[in-house]
Design a protein around this motif. Structure first.
Motif, PDB file in Angstrom:
ATOM      1  N   PRO A  16      51.758  28.644  42.921  1.00 20.18           N
ATOM      2  CA  PRO A  16      50.918  29.220  43.970  1.00 20.18           C
ATOM      3  C   PRO A  16      50.875  30.746  43.840  1.00 20.18           C
ATOM      4  CG  PRO A  16      52.523  27.689  44.898  1.00 20.18           C
ATOM      5  CD  PRO A  16      52.901  27.919  43.461  1.00 20.18           C
ATOM      6  N   ALA A  17      49.857  31.332  44.418  1.00 20.20           N
ATOM      7  CA  ALA A  17      49.728  32.787  44.399  1.00 20.20           C
ATOM      8  C   ALA A  17      50.897  33.438  45.119  1.00 20.20           C
ATOM      9  CB  ALA A  17      48.420  33.201  45.066  1.00 20.20           C
ATOM     10  N   GLN A  18      51.352  34.553  44.580  1.00 20.09           N
ATOM     11  CA  GLN A  18      52.365  35.366  45.255  1.00 20.09           C
ATOM     12  C   GLN A  18      51.741  35.954  46.519  1.00 20.09           C
ATOM     13  OE1 GLN A  18      55.637  36.035  44.197  1.00 20.09           O
ATOM     14  NE2 GLN A  18      55.268  34.443  42.678  1.00 20.09           N
ATOM     15  N   TRP A  19      52.564  36.375  47.459  1.00 23.29           N
ATOM     16  CA  TRP A  19      52.089  36.954  48.718  1.00 23.29           C
ATOM     17  C   TRP A  19      51.060  38.053  48.459  1.00 23.29           C
ATOM     18  CZ3 TRP A  19      52.638  35.740  53.787  1.00 23.29           C
ATOM     19  CH2 TRP A  19      52.266  36.710  54.712  1.00 23.29           C
ATOM     20  N   ARG A  20      51.386  38.964  47.552  1.00 23.49           N
ATOM     21  CA  ARG A  20      50.503  40.107  47.284  1.00 23.49           C
ATOM     22  C   ARG A  20      49.172  39.670  46.682  1.00 23.49           C
ATOM     23  NH1 ARG A  20      54.298  39.977  43.424  1.00 23.49           N
ATOM     24  NH2 ARG A  20      53.592  39.759  41.269  1.00 23.49           N
ATOM     25  N   ASP A  21      49.117  38.469  46.104  1.00 23.21           N
ATOM     26  CA  ASP A  21      47.902  37.971  45.478  1.00 23.21           C
ATOM     27  C   ASP A  21      47.067  37.072  46.394  1.00 23.21           C
ATOM     28  OD1 ASP A  21      48.572  39.321  43.117  1.00 23.21           O
ATOM     29  OD2 ASP A  21      49.787  37.635  42.434  1.00 23.21           O
ATOM     30  N   LEU A  22      47.614  36.743  47.562  1.00 24.11           N
ATOM     31  CA  LEU A  22      46.823  35.985  48.531  1.00 24.11           C
ATOM     32  C   LEU A  22      45.726  36.902  49.065  1.00 24.11           C
ATOM     33  CD1 LEU A  22      49.701  34.234  50.523  1.00 24.11           C
ATOM     34  CD2 LEU A  22      48.087  33.138  48.955  1.00 24.11           C
ATOM     35  N   PRO A  23      44.579  36.354  49.431  1.00 31.33           N
ATOM     36  CA  PRO A  23      43.512  37.203  49.960  1.00 31.33           C
ATOM     37  C   PRO A  23      44.011  38.054  51.133  1.00 31.33           C
ATOM     38  CG  PRO A  23      42.699  34.982  49.596  1.00 31.33           C
ATOM     39  CD  PRO A  23      44.191  34.950  49.364  1.00 31.33           C
ATOM     40  N   ASP A  24      43.688  39.331  51.101  1.00 35.19           N
ATOM     41  CA  ASP A  24      44.159  40.237  52.157  1.00 35.19           C
ATOM     42  C   ASP A  24      43.098  40.463  53.226  1.00 35.19           C
ATOM     43  OD1 ASP A  24      42.444  41.766  50.666  1.00 35.19           O
ATOM     44  OD2 ASP A  24      43.782  43.500  50.502  1.00 35.19           O
ATOM     45  N   ILE A  25      42.073  39.650  53.212  1.00 33.55           N
ATOM     46  CA  ILE A  25      41.066  39.691  54.269  1.00 33.55           C
ATOM     47  C   ILE A  25      41.069  38.340  54.967  1.00 33.55           C
ATOM     48  CG2 ILE A  25      39.589  41.389  53.121  1.00 33.55           C
ATOM     49  CD1 ILE A  25      37.810  38.996  52.236  1.00 33.55           C
ATOM     50  N   GLY A  26      40.659  38.297  56.198  1.00 33.84           N
ATOM     51  CA  GLY A  26      40.613  37.042  56.931  1.00 33.84           C
ATOM     52  C   GLY A  26      39.575  36.097  56.348  1.00 33.84           C
ATOM     53  N   LEU A  27      39.947  34.847  56.234  1.00 36.76           N
ATOM     54  CA  LEU A  27      39.055  33.821  55.713  1.00 36.76           C
ATOM     55  C   LEU A  27      38.639  32.890  56.842  1.00 36.76           C
ATOM     56  CD1 LEU A  27      40.991  32.754  52.474  1.00 36.76           C
ATOM     57  CD2 LEU A  27      39.202  34.478  52.678  1.00 36.76           C
ATOM     58  N   TYR A  28      37.397  32.423  56.773  1.00 33.21           N
ATOM     59  CA  TYR A  28      36.942  31.401  57.699  1.00 33.21           C
ATOM     60  C   TYR A  28      37.455  30.049  57.227  1.00 33.21           C
ATOM     61  CZ  TYR A  28      33.882  34.875  59.798  1.00 33.21           C
ATOM     62  OH  TYR A  28      33.418  35.983  60.443  1.00 33.21           O
ATOM     63  N   MET A  29      37.438  29.074  58.131  1.00 26.08           N
ATOM     64  CA  MET A  29      37.996  27.751  57.845  1.00 26.08           C
ATOM     65  C   MET A  29      37.466  27.170  56.540  1.00 26.08           C
ATOM     66  SD  MET A  29      39.967  25.204  58.814  1.00 26.08           S
ATOM     67  CE  MET A  29      40.235  25.193  60.576  1.00 26.08           C
ATOM     68  N   ASP A  30      36.148  27.220  56.298  1.00 23.70           N
ATOM     69  CA  ASP A  30      35.616  26.620  55.075  1.00 23.70           C
ATOM     70  C   ASP A  30      36.131  27.337  53.828  1.00 23.70           C
ATOM     71  OD1 ASP A  30      34.020  28.851  55.803  1.00 23.70           O
ATOM     72  OD2 ASP A  30      32.320  28.103  54.639  1.00 23.70           O
ATOM     73  N   GLN A  31      36.390  28.632  53.939  1.00 27.50           N
ATOM     74  CA  GLN A  31      36.951  29.386  52.812  1.00 27.50           C
ATOM     75  C   GLN A  31      38.411  28.997  52.573  1.00 27.50           C
ATOM     76  OE1 GLN A  31      35.887  33.171  54.625  1.00 27.50           O
ATOM     77  NE2 GLN A  31      34.596  33.641  52.832  1.00 27.50           N
ATOM     78  N   VAL A  32      39.152  28.786  53.656  1.00 26.38           N
ATOM     79  CA  VAL A  32      40.554  28.353  53.544  1.00 26.38           C
ATOM     80  C   VAL A  32      40.618  27.001  52.844  1.00 26.38           C
ATOM     81  CG1 VAL A  32      42.585  27.584  54.855  1.00 26.38           C
ATOM     82  CG2 VAL A  32      41.377  29.664  55.537  1.00 26.38           C
ATOM     83  N   VAL A  33      39.800  26.074  53.297  1.00 20.42           N
ATOM     84  CA  VAL A  33      39.799  24.718  52.742  1.00 20.42           C
ATOM     85  C   VAL A  33      39.418  24.737  51.262  1.00 20.42           C
ATOM     86  CG1 VAL A  33      38.611  22.479  52.888  1.00 20.42           C
ATOM     87  CG2 VAL A  33      39.447  23.585  54.962  1.00 20.42           C
ATOM     88  N   SER A  34      38.498  25.614  50.873  1.00 28.42           N
ATOM     89  CA  SER A  34      38.131  25.676  49.453  1.00 28.42           C
ATOM     90  C   SER A  34      39.148  26.460  48.625  1.00 28.42           C
ATOM     91  CB  SER A  34      36.729  26.264  49.275  1.00 28.42           C
ATOM     92  OG  SER A  34      36.701  27.609  49.671  1.00 28.42           O
ATOM     93  N   TYR A  35      39.918  27.345  49.250  1.00 23.59           N
ATOM     94  CA  TYR A  35      40.940  28.127  48.538  1.00 23.59           C
ATOM     95  C   TYR A  35      42.187  27.294  48.236  1.00 23.59           C
ATOM     96  CZ  TYR A  35      44.350  31.772  47.495  1.00 23.59           C
ATOM     97  OH  TYR A  35      45.302  32.534  46.880  1.00 23.59           O
TER      98      TYR A  35
END
Length: 180
Positions: A16-35
């Motif tokens: 899995p992505a390291q903390w620093r590599d996780l998206p640093d902007i808020g994602l909407y639900m559909d973006q979370v589900v696809s990520y």
């Protein structure tokens, strides 16, 4: 055998992505589900995260509520852990484990510990795989892995039994203080 070699490589390399590599902007639900499918190794499409699952995790107290309608690093980190753990633990057990592990920890530190433990587990399993295993010995290898899973799950269940009463006691004390 090419399939075992590919499995061993995925277990050895995909993380899995390291903390620093996780998206640093808020994602909407559909973006979370696809990520989320990028976060864990999967061979079956049936493990897909759905919006209903995310909402249930929030309702069950496993996942913090969204900030407005957006989900951040903390949500992605918790969802990564929840999606991995749900394969072997119930929602109640996952909640108890995550709450116990999170006590006194910053979200990024808890996630780093989770990633470290996951790395060790994936490496241990990768080390158990020999790509040159003859097809007629695959059943024995699968049996060995399944029994190791069984033994690990027994130990995990017992340790969770030891953790859970402490969590219930803390919740009871908080409730009494609020009522008191």
């Amino acid at each position: 055998m090419d399939e075992l070699k590919e499995l061993k490589e995925r277990l050895s390399q995909e993380r899995p992505a390291q903390w620093r590599d996780l998206p640093d902007i808020g994602l909407y639900m559909d973006q979370v589900v696809s990520y989320m499918p990028r976060q864990l190794i999967s061979y079956a499409g049936g493990d897909a995260l759905t919006p209903a699952m995310v909402n249930n995790y929030i309702k069950d107290g496993l996942l913090p509520r969204a900030d407005g309608k957006k989900y951040g690093r903390t949500h992605l980190a918790y969802l990564t852990a929840i999606c991995a753990l749900k394969r072997v633990l119930s929602v109640r057990e996952t909640k108890a484990l995550l709450h116990a592990a999170a006590e006194g920890e910053e979200d990024w530190a808890l996630y780093a510990k989770f990633l470290g433990q996951m790395d060790m587990a994936l490496e241990r399993t990768a080390d158990a795989l020999d790509p040159d295993t003859p097809r007629e010995e695959l059943a024995g290898l699968a049996l060995s892995l399944a029994l190791r899973s069984y033994a690990d799950q027994l130990a995990c269940q017992r340790i969770l039994d030891l953790i859970t009463p402490q969590e219930a006691t803390k919740a009871e004390r908080k409730r009494r203080v609020k009522e008191g």
